[in-house]
Design an enzyme around this catalytic site. Structure first.
Site, short mmCIF file in Angstrom:
data_model
loop_
_atom_site.label_atom_id
_atom_site.label_comp_id
_atom_site.label_asym_id
_atom_site.label_seq_id
_atom_site.Cartn_x
_atom_site.Cartn_y
_atom_site.Cartn_z
N GLY A 35 -0.21 4.35 -6.63
CA GLY A 35 -1.31 3.60 -7.22
C GLY A 35 -1.80 2.55 -6.23
N SER A 37 -2.91 -1.01 -4.42
CA SER A 37 -2.25 -2.30 -4.24
C SER A 37 -2.53 -3.17 -5.46
CB SER A 37 -2.82 -2.98 -2.98
OG SER A 37 -2.25 -4.24 -2.79
N GLY A 38 -1.50 -3.76 -6.02
CA GLY A 38 -1.68 -4.59 -7.22
C GLY A 38 -1.54 -3.83 -8.52
N LYS A 41 3.46 -1.22 -8.71
CA LYS A 41 4.50 -0.29 -8.26
C LYS A 41 5.84 -0.98 -8.00
CE LYS A 41 2.06 0.94 -4.73
NZ LYS A 41 0.92 0.02 -5.03
N SER A 42 5.82 -2.01 -7.16
CA SER A 42 7.08 -2.69 -6.82
C SER A 42 7.65 -3.42 -8.03
CB SER A 42 6.87 -3.69 -5.68
OG SER A 42 6.67 -3.00 -4.47
N SER A 109 0.72 5.40 -1.14
CA SER A 109 0.65 6.85 -0.86
C SER A 109 -0.64 7.45 -1.40
CB SER A 109 1.89 7.57 -1.42
OG SER A 109 2.17 7.23 -2.76
#
Lengths: 203, 203
Positions: A35, A37-38, A41-42, A109
């Site tokens: 997905g 940035s923001g 995911k992390s 990705s």
């Protein structure tokens, strides 16, 4: 002097994967978060890791933090190096899965071909987790101030702004992290993991 | 709509290494097997993996078989590529160790600088296991017929024949696999693992 012949290595591992699964109580596999940035995911990978660990799963997060400084420290940010970065993540994730771990990867990705390579490396246990709150939500969050810089032209080829993000065509799970809280998302993902990676399941 | 700020990722993992160790009952680390071709690295790593698995350890072998076809499939056999091969093995081994696994690596890894890099990547839990039956024993075994080819000049730069092997200067353990049987060697290594990677131990 030991018998000369006995030190010839056997073909392949003496412990097979189903034995590992039976022992740990779950199958190994890859939860591949993708997905913008923001998109979370992390945040979700780390929160899910904690939850799964408490639930008794063997699990581990692979993200930029533990790969860019070690294995992939020789790579820059050119298109080729980004591709190689994701290729290695896919191969390492597959290796982790082959030990019986459930590995959670957190990388933008953006390209389908890269994610398909990762899926091919990992085989059956690969689960594509698409976090899709929409660009507007990600840009409003902008936790690292990257969208602002990208809009100002300070970051070239920024995914979603000046570089493409190719949405998954058939992800195993989609979470709208603009509408669903972290807690609810973790619950959703945890249920998915418990179902997909149960030892009885034939994926 | 979820709170925009809650999807900012936390700094680092929410599950720390000592928690992982307590849960699995042992510390993570790397048993780095080094020695000439035919010294018994793969044989012992695979046999030890089986024994440790049965003893309840979380363990996994990294060797040419599972790395050369995947992660390192882009590498050839030039000196640079061999170095990069071992660098990646060291980094992946360190990653595995950071999940709490005891990883057993089986590579000739003839150069001290390469092994020292692997040690630096893995930190405290790195154990260098030097298998030293002597060149004559390895050459007599010659399980893959490689020494014969090297002597015939069909393989250039073959370690021990036409390329150097730099012996470890301070390995944590040395096994003369010319004098000790596979069974005895596994017992020796198993005792070492149980002692070094016990949760109580401060390495």
């Amino acid at each position: 002097m030991s018998d000369v012949s006995e030190y010839s290595p056997p073909i392949g591992h003496l412990v097979d994967l189903p034995e590992r699964w039976r022992k740990s109580g779950h199958r190994g596999g890859v939860m591949w978060f993708t997905g913008l940035s923001g998109s979370g995911k992390s945040t979700l990978a780390l929160a899910l890791e904690k939850q799964l660990f408490e639930d008794g799963f063997h699990t581990f997060v692979l993200d930029g933090d533990n790969l860019r400084h070690g294995l992939n420290s020789d790579l820059g940010f050119s298109p080729e190096d980004r591709g190689e970065n994701i290729r290695r993540v896919g191969e390492v994730a597959a290796l982790f899965a082959s030990t019986g771990l459930i590995v959670l990867t957190a990388f933008i990705s953006p390209y389908r071909t890269d994610r398909d390579l990762a899926r091919a490396a990992a085989g059956d246990g690969f689960q594509e987790v698409y976090l899709d709150p929409g660009l507007d939500v990600c840009e409003r969050r902008d936790p690292k101030g990257l969208y602002r810089k990208a809009r100002a032209g300070e970051i070239p080829e920024f995914t979603g702004i000046s570089a493409p993000y190719e949405s998954p065509t058939a992800p195993e799970i989609v979470v709208d992290t603009g509408a669903v809280t972290v807690e609810e998302s973790v619950k959703l993902l945890r249920d998915h993991v418990a179902r997909i990676f149960s030892v009885g399941e034939t994926a």
